[in-house]
Design an enzyme around this catalytic site. Structure first.
Site, short mmCIF file in Angstrom:
data_model
loop_
_atom_site.label_atom_id
_atom_site.label_comp_id
_atom_site.label_asym_id
_atom_site.label_seq_id
_atom_site.Cartn_x
_atom_site.Cartn_y
_atom_site.Cartn_z
CE LYS A 68 35.08 45.17 36.27
NZ LYS A 68 35.65 44.35 37.11
CD GLN A 112 34.19 41.52 39.53
OE1 GLN A 112 34.64 42.07 38.47
NE2 GLN A 112 33.93 42.54 40.62
CG ASP A 135 41.65 44.09 38.90
OD1 ASP A 135 41.25 45.25 38.65
OD2 ASP A 135 40.89 43.51 39.55
#
Length: 305
Positions: A68, A112, A135
């Site tokens: 990422k 995460q 997200d």
């Protein structure tokens, strides 16, 4: 009404489905985002910044997070990595999220998942400012999606939708079956497809005959984490199949390989279009994370393009 074609008939009619190249699509999308990032910076003297928080030392998550960061830099954005020990407390993680919420250089925050035991992922996710929740998993953005209002959408479903629209164009009127009802993929995927005018059916662990439902689908999206669950006889001939699952399996020779939730070698003889694993949905997730970060920066700066 004609009966569904047998797998053998479908194989003759369609010996090989068209592969949906998510890797190439994601690369093109990332190039477009990089151009837009440069234009955004020229206009506002602001470079979008993405903060990624990883708690613990899960090897797979570490590789994913580093990838990422690499893709963020390639798109011309700023990457802020926060690698925390597994002993990090809930209060410490919430305090970090609070600081990132107030940091003007940060436009997107991603924690995460999964988190180590003892940390509440719902509380952590909901602590992220909605306009930085790239997200799209917080309750505000989830509620906006459920109500058909603009917001930040979870990256994997967004990537799936982009692939579907690129392949099929207009989706209105098609029957979409989503197998899997997670908050990460299945539920937001169903809402996105509904917003496109699809008739949507969601199958889940308690569905009595998911195969029968799947055989009705013009669009079949599978996100269960059960490798090889969907066989050829689950697929309507000519259907478009989006395989979100990814599992690493061991081979007799001691090596490993990645497989999806769909039995690919069978499905390719029956489907009209299908995403491979790897190289299908996976690359789109990171590209859509960058897309969301740019969108968040635009909103935070003032709704500017």
């Amino acid at each position: 009404m004609t009966e569904p074609a047998s797998a053998e008939t479908a194989s003759v009619r369609n010996p090989s489905a068209r592969l949906i190249d998510g890797k190439a699509f994601a690369a093109n999308l990332t190039q477009d985002i990089a151009r837009e990032v440069r234009a955004f910076h020229d206009r506002h003297q602001v470079t979008p910044g993405l903060a990624v928080v990883l708690v613990g030392n899960d090897p797979a998550s570490e590789v994913y997070v580093r990838n990422k960061a690499l893709q963020t830099h390639r798109a011309g954005m700023r990457s802020f990595m926060h690698m925390l020990p597994e002993t990090t407390s809930q209060a410490e993680l919430l305090a970090l999220v609070g600081r990132l919420n107030h940091d003007p250089e940060i436009h997107g925050i991603l924690v995460q998942l999964p988190l180590p035991a003892g940390l509440d992922p719902i509380a952590i996710t909901n602590a992220i400012r909605p306009d930085k929740d790239v997200d799209g998993l917080g309750e505000v953005n989830a509620g906006r999606l459920a109500l058909g209002q603009p917001g930040l959408v979870p990256c994997t479903p967004l990537g799936c939708l982009m692939l579907l629209k690129a392949e099929l164009g207009e989706l209105r009127g098609l029957h979409a079956v989503v197998i899997g009802a997670s908050n990460l993929v299945g539920r937001p995927m169903a809402r996105l497809l509904l917003a496109e005018g699809c008739t949507v059916t969601v199958a889940h662990i308690d569905t009595r005959d998911p195969a029968a439902l799947a055989r009705q689908a013009d669009i079949l999206v599978v996100a269960t984490g059960c490798n090889g669950l969907v066989r050829a006889d689950w697929i309507k001939p000519g259907a478009t199949v989006i395989d979100v699952g990814i599992t690493r399996i061991s081979l007799p020779n001691g090596k490993t390989r990645l497989v999806g939730d769909v039995a690919f070698d069978e499905a390719v003889t029956r489907a009209g279009r299908i995403t491979p694993v790897p190289g299908g949905v996976g690359p789109m997730t990171i590209a859509c994370l960058l897309n969301n970060t740019l969108a968040a920066a635009r909103r935070i700066v003032g709704g500017a393009a």
